[in-house]
Design a protein around this motif. Structure first.
Motif, PDB file in Angstrom:
ATOM      1  N   TYR A 192       4.805  14.925 -11.470  1.00 41.75           N
ATOM      2  CA  TYR A 192       4.752  13.664 -10.743  1.00 41.75           C
ATOM      3  C   TYR A 192       4.013  13.890  -9.422  1.00 41.75           C
ATOM      4  CZ  TYR A 192       8.437  11.957 -13.880  1.00 41.75           C
ATOM      5  OH  TYR A 192       9.170  11.573 -14.983  1.00 41.75           O
ATOM      6  N   ARG A 193       3.306  12.852  -8.974  1.00 47.06           N
ATOM      7  CA  ARG A 193       2.520  12.969  -7.751  1.00 47.06           C
ATOM      8  C   ARG A 193       2.982  11.953  -6.708  1.00 47.06           C
ATOM      9  NH1 ARG A 193      -1.589  16.363  -8.944  1.00 47.06           N
ATOM     10  NH2 ARG A 193      -2.123  16.609 -11.158  1.00 47.06           N
ATOM     11  N   ALA A 194       2.989  12.414  -5.458  1.00 44.68           N
ATOM     12  CA  ALA A 194       3.385  11.544  -4.348  1.00 44.68           C
ATOM     13  C   ALA A 194       2.372  10.419  -4.181  1.00 44.68           C
ATOM     14  CB  ALA A 194       3.500  12.360  -3.062  1.00 44.68           C
ATOM     15  N   ASN A 195       2.872   9.261  -3.708  1.00 41.52           N
ATOM     16  CA  ASN A 195       2.043   8.086  -3.420  1.00 41.52           C
ATOM     17  C   ASN A 195       1.361   7.515  -4.656  1.00 41.52           C
ATOM     18  OD1 ASN A 195       2.555   8.408  -0.589  1.00 41.52           O
ATOM     19  ND2 ASN A 195       0.978  10.001  -0.542  1.00 41.52           N
ATOM     20  N   ARG A 196       1.790   7.939  -5.840  1.00 42.89           N
ATOM     21  CA  ARG A 196       1.215   7.390  -7.058  1.00 42.89           C
ATOM     22  C   ARG A 196       2.273   7.081  -8.108  1.00 42.89           C
ATOM     23  NH1 ARG A 196      -3.135  10.696 -10.572  1.00 42.89           N
ATOM     24  NH2 ARG A 196      -1.230  11.504 -11.546  1.00 42.89           N
ATOM     25  N   ASP A 197       3.217   7.996  -8.292  1.00 41.90           N
ATOM     26  CA  ASP A 197       4.221   7.852  -9.342  1.00 41.90           C
ATOM     27  C   ASP A 197       5.572   7.451  -8.771  1.00 41.90           C
ATOM     28  OD1 ASP A 197       2.337   8.744 -11.227  1.00 41.90           O
ATOM     29  OD2 ASP A 197       2.867  10.846 -10.841  1.00 41.90           O
ATOM     30  N   THR A 198       6.241   6.530  -9.459  1.00 44.46           N
ATOM     31  CA  THR A 198       7.648   6.238  -9.193  1.00 44.46           C
ATOM     32  C   THR A 198       8.468   6.834 -10.319  1.00 44.46           C
ATOM     33  OG1 THR A 198       7.162   4.183  -8.013  1.00 44.46           O
ATOM     34  CG2 THR A 198       9.379   4.432  -8.907  1.00 44.46           C
ATOM     35  N   ILE A 199       9.459   7.624  -9.980  1.00 43.50           N
ATOM     36  CA  ILE A 199      10.303   8.274 -10.978  1.00 43.50           C
ATOM     37  C   ILE A 199      11.460   7.345 -11.329  1.00 43.50           C
ATOM     38  CG2 ILE A 199      11.817  10.229 -11.437  1.00 43.50           C
ATOM     39  CD1 ILE A 199      10.110  11.868  -9.504  1.00 43.50           C
ATOM     40  N   SER A 200      11.605   7.058 -12.611  1.00 37.44           N
ATOM     41  CA  SER A 200      12.694   6.208 -13.087  1.00 37.44           C
ATOM     42  C   SER A 200      13.778   7.079 -13.710  1.00 37.44           C
ATOM     43  CB  SER A 200      12.189   5.205 -14.128  1.00 37.44           C
ATOM     44  OG  SER A 200      11.221   4.345 -13.560  1.00 37.44           O
TER      45      SER A 200
END
Length: 240
Positions: A192-200
């Motif tokens: 996962y990448r910061a400022n791009r992905d939201t973790i559900s």
């Protein structure tokens, strides 16, 4: 028992299967006894509240019929109806509800000012009365070690499973990336990448937090695990 006690000792339940971006959970920051699920969608009946008053339990529905935004706030109007279980006569109350969602001071945390106007019902002793309570979004708070565990991350409430893990998280790793592993501390499945992905979080089991070697790991909807620590991720305020 006076109905006035209801609104200051409530515990409100949210639907587990509401989309994370369409509903969130608010709680009384002082007593932590009043909780509200706000469903963002107009004409969506998926707002709920549950109340325990003495030896009686109250469960109700909220339906938002109108919403509008203005100057950093969002306004919702709708109706509510609740009923109780417990000794004695069954009590049903209904009426109008108004919710104002806005930032709380300079904290960046969202709050909800909720007003109930009771208009009718069966054996309802508070007809004609108005009740107001101020709530804040029930975001998880990590412990002294920065860890998110079931005891502090299960703050999003489900109608069917009670407290479940907060649904949405963002990456806070210093390098901007967060490994998601097939098993806790196992092989890397995705990044996962910061400022791009939201973790559900995976909510189908209710609790998405697993403990491995004394460390908590969050199971995601993508079927892999991320380290549940504030160094790596933080909860996202809802609705997004």
């Amino acid at each position: 028992m006076k109905r006035v006690n209801l609104w200051f000792s409530a515990g409100v339940l949210a639907l587990m299967w509401c989309g994370a971006a369409s509903a969130t959970t608010y709680i009384n920051p002082t007593t932590r006894k009043t909780t509200l699920n706000l469903s963002e969608k107009v004409n969506n009946p998926n707002g709920f509240y549950f109340t325990n008053v003495g030896n009686r339990d109250f469960f109700g529905n909220i339906q938002i019929t109108r919403s509008e935004g203005a100057a950093g706030s969002y306004y919702y109007n709708g109706t509510f109806k609740d009923s109780s279980t417990g000794p004695g006569r069954k009590i049903i109350c209904s009426g109008d509800i108004a919710i104002v969602r806005r930032q709380v001071g300079r904290s960046g945390q969202l709050g909800a000012e909720v007003t109930w106007k009771v208009k009718g019902g069966q054996n309802c002793t508070s007809v004609g009365q108005t009740f107001k309570v101020n709530l804040v979004e029930h975001l998880p708070r990590s412990n002294a070690s920065g860890d998110y565990t079931a005891s502090n991350a299960n703050t999003w409430l489900s109608e069917t499973s009670g407290s479940v893990t907060w649904p949405a998280w963002r990456v806070t790793s210093r390098d901007g990336e967060l490994n998601c592993r097939q098993t806790p501390n196992g092989a890397i499945k995705r990044v996962y990448r910061a400022n791009r992905d939201t973790i559900s979080a995976e909510l189908r089991g209710g609790n998405a937090i697993a403990i491995a070697n004394g460390e908590p790991w969050l199971l995601t909807r993508q079927g892999c695990y991320v380290r549940a620590n504030s160094q790596y991720l933080q909860p996202v305020s809802l609705p997004e």
